[in-house]
Design a protein around this motif. Structure first.
Motif, mmCIF file in Angstrom:
data_model
loop_
_atom_site.group_PDB
_atom_site.id
_atom_site.type_symbol
_atom_site.label_atom_id
_atom_site.label_comp_id
_atom_site.label_asym_id
_atom_site.label_seq_id
_atom_site.Cartn_x
_atom_site.Cartn_y
_atom_site.Cartn_z
ATOM 1 N N LEU A 182 -1.259 6.577 -3.037
ATOM 2 C CA LEU A 182 -0.075 7.391 -2.955
ATOM 3 C C LEU A 182 0.658 6.898 -4.327
ATOM 4 N N GLU A 183 0.749 5.652 -4.495
ATOM 5 C CA GLU A 183 1.414 5.304 -5.748
ATOM 6 C C GLU A 183 1.059 5.865 -6.782
ATOM 7 N N ASN A 184 -0.285 5.543 -7.114
ATOM 8 C CA ASN A 184 -0.892 6.309 -8.273
ATOM 9 C C ASN A 184 -0.668 7.757 -8.226
ATOM 10 N N GLU A 212 -7.382 -1.961 6.018
ATOM 11 C CA GLU A 212 -8.359 -1.373 5.017
ATOM 12 C C GLU A 212 -7.590 -1.806 3.591
ATOM 13 N N SER A 213 -8.523 -1.435 2.351
ATOM 14 C CA SER A 213 -7.994 -1.604 1.125
ATOM 15 C C SER A 213 -6.684 -1.018 0.701
ATOM 16 N N GLY A 214 -5.744 -1.419 0.137
ATOM 17 C CA GLY A 214 -4.423 -0.711 -0.425
ATOM 18 C C GLY A 214 -3.346 -0.793 0.781
ATOM 19 N N THR A 215 -3.794 -1.217 1.906
ATOM 20 C CA THR A 215 -2.516 -1.175 3.002
ATOM 21 C C THR A 215 -1.563 -2.148 2.913
ATOM 22 N N GLY A 216 -1.693 -3.007 1.907
ATOM 23 C CA GLY A 216 -0.559 -3.981 1.654
ATOM 24 C C GLY A 216 -0.755 -5.510 2.218
ATOM 25 N N LYS A 217 -1.944 -5.844 2.302
ATOM 26 C CA LYS A 217 -2.124 -7.168 2.842
ATOM 27 C C LYS A 217 -1.878 -8.084 1.709
ATOM 28 N N THR A 218 -1.992 -8.133 0.583
ATOM 29 C CA THR A 218 -1.585 -8.949 -0.411
ATOM 30 C C THR A 218 -0.054 -9.069 -0.342
ATOM 31 N N MET A 219 0.481 -7.925 -0.437
ATOM 32 C CA MET A 219 2.117 -7.685 -0.513
ATOM 33 C C MET A 219 2.615 -8.377 0.500
ATOM 34 N N PHE A 220 1.918 -8.304 1.891
ATOM 35 C CA PHE A 220 2.695 -8.921 3.053
ATOM 36 C C PHE A 220 2.272 -10.389 3.144
ATOM 37 N N VAL A 234 9.368 -4.261 -1.313
ATOM 38 C CA VAL A 234 8.553 -3.767 -0.131
ATOM 39 C C VAL A 234 9.132 -2.916 0.280
ATOM 40 N N MET A 235 8.556 -1.839 0.684
ATOM 41 C CA MET A 235 9.004 -0.638 1.573
ATOM 42 C C MET A 235 8.684 -0.562 2.855
ATOM 43 N N VAL A 236 9.508 -0.374 3.669
ATOM 44 C CA VAL A 236 9.285 -0.292 5.096
ATOM 45 C C VAL A 236 10.210 1.055 5.648
HETATM 46 N N1 LIG Z 1 5.183 -1.517 2.185
HETATM 47 C C1 LIG Z 1 4.944 -1.437 0.806
HETATM 48 N N2 LIG Z 1 5.934 -1.249 -0.022
HETATM 49 C C2 LIG Z 1 5.674 -1.111 -1.070
HETATM 50 N N3 LIG Z 1 4.439 -0.977 -1.754
HETATM 51 C C3 LIG Z 1 3.532 -1.235 -1.005
HETATM 52 C C4 LIG Z 1 3.614 -1.753 0.354
HETATM 53 N N4 LIG Z 1 2.382 -1.910 0.866
HETATM 54 C C5 LIG Z 1 1.616 -1.738 -0.209
HETATM 55 N N5 LIG Z 1 2.228 -1.645 -1.535
HETATM 56 C C6 LIG Z 1 1.601 -1.300 -2.705
HETATM 57 O O1 LIG Z 1 0.185 -0.807 -2.551
HETATM 58 C C7 LIG Z 1 -0.537 -1.612 -3.477
HETATM 59 C C8 LIG Z 1 -1.547 -2.109 -2.610
HETATM 60 O O2 LIG Z 1 -1.078 -3.250 -1.725
HETATM 61 P P1 LIG Z 1 -2.108 -4.343 -1.656
HETATM 62 O O3 LIG Z 1 -2.541 -4.909 -3.155
HETATM 63 O O4 LIG Z 1 -1.171 -5.378 -0.940
HETATM 64 O O5 LIG Z 1 -3.073 -4.165 -0.657
HETATM 65 P P2 LIG Z 1 -4.236 -4.782 -0.217
HETATM 66 O O6 LIG Z 1 -4.467 -4.352 1.448
HETATM 67 O O7 LIG Z 1 -4.222 -6.420 -0.223
HETATM 68 O O8 LIG Z 1 -5.537 -4.072 -0.794
HETATM 69 P P3 LIG Z 1 -6.855 -4.824 -1.253
HETATM 70 O O9 LIG Z 1 -7.542 -4.977 0.077
HETATM 71 O O10 LIG Z 1 -7.496 -3.956 -2.075
HETATM 72 O O11 LIG Z 1 -6.589 -6.234 -2.147
HETATM 73 C C9 LIG Z 1 0.234 -2.627 -4.219
HETATM 74 O O12 LIG Z 1 0.465 -1.849 -5.431
HETATM 75 C C10 LIG Z 1 1.310 -2.712 -3.426
HETATM 76 O O13 LIG Z 1 2.360 -3.087 -4.128
#
Ligand SMILES: Nc1ncnc2c1ncn2[C@@H]1O[C@H](COP(=O)(O)OP(=O)(O)OP(=O)(O)O)[C@@H](O)[C@H]1O
Length: 644
Positions: free
Chosen positions: A558-560, A366-374, A337-339
């Motif tokens: 951004l990762e992609n 929004e999608s891809g903002t890190g909801k699952t990660m957090f 996790v990057m902060v």
């Molecule tokens: N703070 C962070 N540090 C590192 N990687 C992050 C961070 N936030 C998001 N990511 C990365 O960005 C990608 C998208 O994150 P994640 O799947 O958690 O988003 P999401 O909001 O759950 O998206 P969705 O709504 O599409 O499910 C993942 O590969 C995740 O590892």
């Protein structure tokens, strides 16, 4: 009396004297400081009562919500409750000064416990950061009757509550202002929360003149053209001539930052000598009304001195961090996790706190903002971390399967059912956490069953005659507008409230662009660790390019993009030109499409419009780039009412 903006401090003393008289304390043998502490204690006690909490869980949540800290009960009997308070609002940054200082917090706990225990309680602070401890501890016991409170005077109580809320909100704003490196980095989310809090405090009483008059600070409201449209009695008393509504602040000779406050939406706070005495001038936006609330607070009381001490400590901390050129990181168990911004550090610290509770959490963003990660971070940082974390993507479950997926079924529950029955995901996660991604997809019939589970932790498997109880925490996420769905009858309001006990909003990447350099650096490091290749760098102008981009796919996008660039660019430094090309070319759209395919969510309409524009409205090409069929694209164009 004063002119040229010079405040006469005598009048503030009169106000305070009046307050003391109301409390019947002015003529006691206690010294002035003790009287002042008593005022704050009693005021806070009335606020504590007015929180109307019915149990200690909700008290804990309320204390956290108010930003006062995090409480833990270490001892409880009919006679006494002992609270530890971590991250105390008043003293957490203080050094040992040899005396406890948290009469505010003591009062709030005393009042709240009085409501819960239905008897009058008082709190004594026995440990405090200001005593050299690393947390505060309060003994809350039956009131002896010696302390005075405003309980019998309902108007007084209301006045106190408003005063305290305003003060708390002022302090919070002041505190957050000083915790943040620059206004441009300030979180819109925080701004909104703080602004809402202030507005609520004001709106709750329709900004009633009587109430602002009762506040012992000098208070005025300035509109966007610099006219003073409202002023309280205390302020008025300091003016050399009677105040007339709609007088410009210039003619009153007030130094004001109202223009800057309105332009940035961030409060301004500064210290100023008026009539030889130091005052804090605090101007905060009332955005809805396009006005500014100005408070002038004399720096005479110990209370304000404490605040100033805290502010200077915070300022020093910020300065030393800036000097060291460091990026502060909230330490987490998950190194992935990057902060990288002050705003996200605050959010992560909040997440770490709420992780310790059992309350349901609603993640938004929004999608891809890190909801699952957090959501995983919450689990890892919680006492449940050694139990399962089960991810459920609600978008992939067919409507008729939700009940059995979540709750399971008994053997022979329906034709074709597995003979052994099925354990539902909520049971599988026993002791751990279930993460319901895109909760809005859950059909309304199943929502009531889920609501009951959240309330009672009980449910019946499909086909079962007995009720089961499991201890599973639920975290839900959505990128949908749940409020609109409630309005449309698609989402249960009671479920929404139940889930929303703790609300975590992950801001889109475009709103935290200052994080991009840090994120990019860590992504590059991660790629190097995965591939064994040397760590690449990004040219400064290239980083700027990344910061300017709108990132519809957020961090995932951004990762992609960075992964792709590291493969495409041979040089150790990725140039601005390469980034620009990648963002603009058809290939980048394909990356984008990769994102899009998985993320047909809230920003879908924007995405489709952009891809269509890029493909000059050629629907076959756009569908291919989005990774969906032409027919699906047509359906979506219709659904979102996209016109050309
Ligand atoms: N703070 C962070 N540090 C590192 N990687 C992050 C961070 N936030 C998001 N990511 C990365 O960005 C990608 C998208 O994150 P994640 O799947 O958690 O988003 P999401 O909001 O759950 O998206 P969705 O709504 O599409 O499910 C993942 O590969 C995740 O590892």
């Amino acid at each position: 009396m004063f002119n040229n903006g010079i405040v006469n401090y005598e009048n503030y003393n009169n106000v305070e004297k009046n307050l003391k008289n109301v409390l019947n304390l002015a003529n006691t043998s206690q010294n002035a400081k003790a009287v002042e502490e008593e005022i704050y204690y009693n005021t806070a006690k009335n606020v504590g009562r007015s929180l109307n909490v019915t149990d200690y869980n909700s008290l804990s949540e309320k204390i956290m919500e108010l930003g006062i800290g995090q409480i833990v009960i270490t001892n409880m009997s009919d006679e006494k409750v002992v609270f530890r308070l971590y991250d105390c609002f008043t003293c957490s940054d203080m050094e040992n000064i040899g005396k406890p200082v948290c009469y505010f917090e003591a009062g709030i706990l005393a009042g709240a416990v009085s409501t819960i225990s239905k008897q009058d309680m008082d709190a004594v602070e026995v440990r405090c950061n200001a005593l050299g401890d690393s947390y505060c501890e309060f003994d809350v016991t039956k009131a002896s009757g010696t302390k005075k409170s405003f309980n019998d005077d309902s108007d007084g109580e209301k006045t106190d509550i408003n005063m305290l809320y305003l003060t708390i909100n002022s302090l919070k704003l002041a505190k957050s202002k000083n915790q943040i490196q620059s206004q441009s980095q300030r979180s819109t989310q925080d701004n909104k929360k703080l602004n809402d809090a202030l507005e609520n405090a004001l709106e709750a009483d329709n900004f009633n003149q009587n109430i602002i008059d009762s506040i012992p600070n000098y208070l005025a409201v300035i509109d966007s053209s610099g006219m003073v449209v409202r002023i309280n009695k205390k302020y008025q008393e300091f003016l050399s001539s009677a105040f007339k509504k709609d007088t410009s602040i210039i003619s009153l000779a007030w130094e004001s930052k109202y223009l800057e406050v309105l332009a940035t939406g961030a409060p301004a706070i500064w210290q100023q000598q008026i009539s030889g005495k130091e005052h804090i001038i605090f101007e905060s936006p009332i955005l809805e009304a396009k006005a500014v609330l100005r408070q002038v607070i004399p720096v005479e009381s110990d209370f304000i001195k404490l605040l100033l001490d805290k502010i200077s400590v915070l300022e020093e901390q910020i300065d030393s961090k800036k000097k060291a050129g460091e990026t502060e990181h909230a330490t987490l168990h998950d190194p992935k996790v990057m902060v990288a911004s002050a705003e996200m550090i605050d959010l992560v610290n909040y997440i770490k706190k709420v992780a310790k509770t059992d309350a349901s959490i609603l993640m938004r963003g929004e999608s891809g903002t890190g909801k699952t990660m957090f959501a995983e971070v919450v689990h890892q940082e919680s006492p449940r971390s050694h139990q399962p974390f089960i991810y459920i993507d609600c978008t992939t479950i067919p409507k008729n399967f939700f009940e059995t997926e979540l709750f399971g079924y008994t053997p022979g529950a329906f034709t074709g059912a597995n003979k052994k029955g099925k354990i539902g995901k909520l049971e599988m996660a026993q002791g751990g956490t279930v993460f319901l991604d895109e909760i809005a997809e859950i059909p309304i019939e199943i929502q009531s069953k889920l609501l009951r589970f959240l309330q009672e932790k009980k449910f019946e498997k499909m086909g079962a005659v007995t009720t089961q109880q499991v201890d599973t925490r639920v975290i839900a996420a959505t990128s949908q507008n749940l409020e609109a769905m409630i309005g449309a009858g698609l989402f249960r309001k009671d479920l929404y409230y139940r889930l929303n006990v703790i609300n975590i909003v992950l801001p889109p990447l475009r709103e935290r662009s200052q994080e991009i350099p840090g994120l990019a650096e860590r992504i590059l490091l991660q790629i190097s660790q995965e591939t064994g290749a040397a760590v690449k760098k990004i040219e400064a102008a290239g980083l700027q390019e990344l910061m300017n981009y709108s990132w519809p796919g957020n961090i995932r996008e951004l990762e992609n993009l960075i992964k792709r660039l590291t493969f495409l660019v041979d040089d150790p430094v990725i140039s601005r030109a390469a980034i620009e090309k990648e963002l603009n070319t058809a290939e980048s759209l394909n990356v984008f499409a990769g994102v899009a395919k998985n993320e047909i969510k809230e920003n879908e309409k924007d995405l489709i419009v952009r891809v269509l524009q890029n493909c000059r409205d050629n629907k076959s090409a756009a569908a291919a780039k989005l990774g969906i069929t032409r027919q699906t694209l047509y359906n979506k164009i219709k659904k979102y009412n996209i016109t050309f």
